[in-house]
Design a protein around this motif. Sequence first.
Motif, PDB file in Angstrom:
ATOM      1  N   ASP A  53       5.111  43.134 -21.117  1.00  0.00           N
ATOM      2  CA  ASP A  53       6.225  44.053 -20.896  1.00  0.00           C
ATOM      3  C   ASP A  53       6.147  45.163 -21.946  1.00  0.00           C
ATOM      4  OD1 ASP A  53       7.254  43.026 -23.291  1.00  0.00           O
ATOM      5  OD2 ASP A  53       8.620  41.652 -22.278  1.00  0.00           O
ATOM      6  N   GLN A  70      12.164  41.277 -13.880  1.00  0.00           N
ATOM      7  CA  GLN A  70      11.199  41.048 -14.957  1.00  0.00           C
ATOM      8  C   GLN A  70       9.782  41.416 -14.500  1.00  0.00           C
ATOM      9  OE1 GLN A  70      10.671  36.936 -16.057  1.00  0.00           O
ATOM     10  NE2 GLN A  70       9.869  37.441 -18.085  1.00  0.00           N
ATOM     11  N   ASN A  88       4.543  37.738 -20.587  1.00  0.00           N
ATOM     12  CA  ASN A  88       5.430  37.084 -19.632  1.00  0.00           C
ATOM     13  C   ASN A  88       4.574  36.269 -18.658  1.00  0.00           C
ATOM     14  OD1 ASN A  88       8.405  38.551 -19.753  1.00  0.00           O
ATOM     15  ND2 ASN A  88       6.744  39.874 -20.452  1.00  0.00           N
ATOM     16  N   CYS A 140       7.228  44.545 -15.866  1.00  0.00           N
ATOM     17  CA  CYS A 140       5.871  44.254 -16.330  1.00  0.00           C
ATOM     18  C   CYS A 140       4.832  45.036 -15.536  1.00  0.00           C
ATOM     19  CB  CYS A 140       5.583  42.756 -16.215  1.00  0.00           C
ATOM     20  SG  CYS A 140       6.476  41.711 -17.395  1.00  0.00           S
ATOM     21  N   ASP A 175      16.440  38.010 -10.960  1.00  0.00           N
ATOM     22  CA  ASP A 175      16.041  38.158 -12.368  1.00  0.00           C
ATOM     23  C   ASP A 175      14.519  38.164 -12.507  1.00  0.00           C
ATOM     24  OD1 ASP A 175      18.643  38.301 -13.226  1.00  0.00           O
ATOM     25  OD2 ASP A 175      18.792  36.168 -13.738  1.00  0.00           O
ATOM     26  N   GLN A 176      13.846  37.304 -11.760  1.00  0.00           N
ATOM     27  CA  GLN A 176      12.385  37.262 -11.792  1.00  0.00           C
ATOM     28  C   GLN A 176      11.791  38.557 -11.244  1.00  0.00           C
ATOM     29  OE1 GLN A 176      12.113  33.539  -9.535  1.00  0.00           O
ATOM     30  NE2 GLN A 176      10.999  32.627 -11.253  1.00  0.00           N
TER      31      GLN A 176
END
Length: 229
Positions: A180, A216, A186, A220, A212-213
């Motif tokens: 990230d 994220q 991650n 990234c 949320d995934q």
Amino acid sequence: MKLKIDIDTGKNRLYFSISRKITKTELDKFYTDLRFCVADLQPDFDVIGDFSECDIIYLSSTPTFRNIMCYLITKRIRENILVVKSNLLYMQLNNLISILNIYIPSYVSTLQEAEDILSTDQRRNGLRICLHHNLAEYLIDTVQVKNRILDMSTSGCSLELGSTQPSVGQEITLNISLKDKEEAINKFSIPATAVRITNDMFAVKYVHLDDDQKDQLWSCLLYESNLLI
């Protein structure tokens, strides 16, 4: 060049059309207008670009095309569909997008096809961002496999095809490490199903990622693609 740009806030969608020849000066103005329009849309908006009346793209326009693609992706575009009728223009656009190597749009021949894709389950539900060196590990019949990721979204990805390959419909779990913007690693473990196989690649669709995934993973992907600005 004639250009037109419009938005539909109800559909959370941006429309634009470009006709005649694409010059850098006019494309720069278009880029300014586009940024004003995108400001009125929500993240995960869609874009339909109509090139059906376009004749030629000048190479001098390439830097502005890159700026437009990078801007759209950092504002979280969900799908980009390009309407192209001319085989010559399709080859020009496809070559330009391959050189820029930022994300993978979809191509159709009519506006109605584009609308149909966005209103049905045909949509990819996530723009495929091009990656350059990232690997995914997964098991196929107890064999540990590691292959390069070609492009990736929050709903699926494409990978290079190795000597051991899945079959269509086969479920695998992708283990992927991405950085990230803080340079932190991650780790993602993503259940997926193989949906398409060609001579040199295969595509998978994720079985499930929560919001949320997805957030994220998106951050990234932008960082890994050098698009996080």
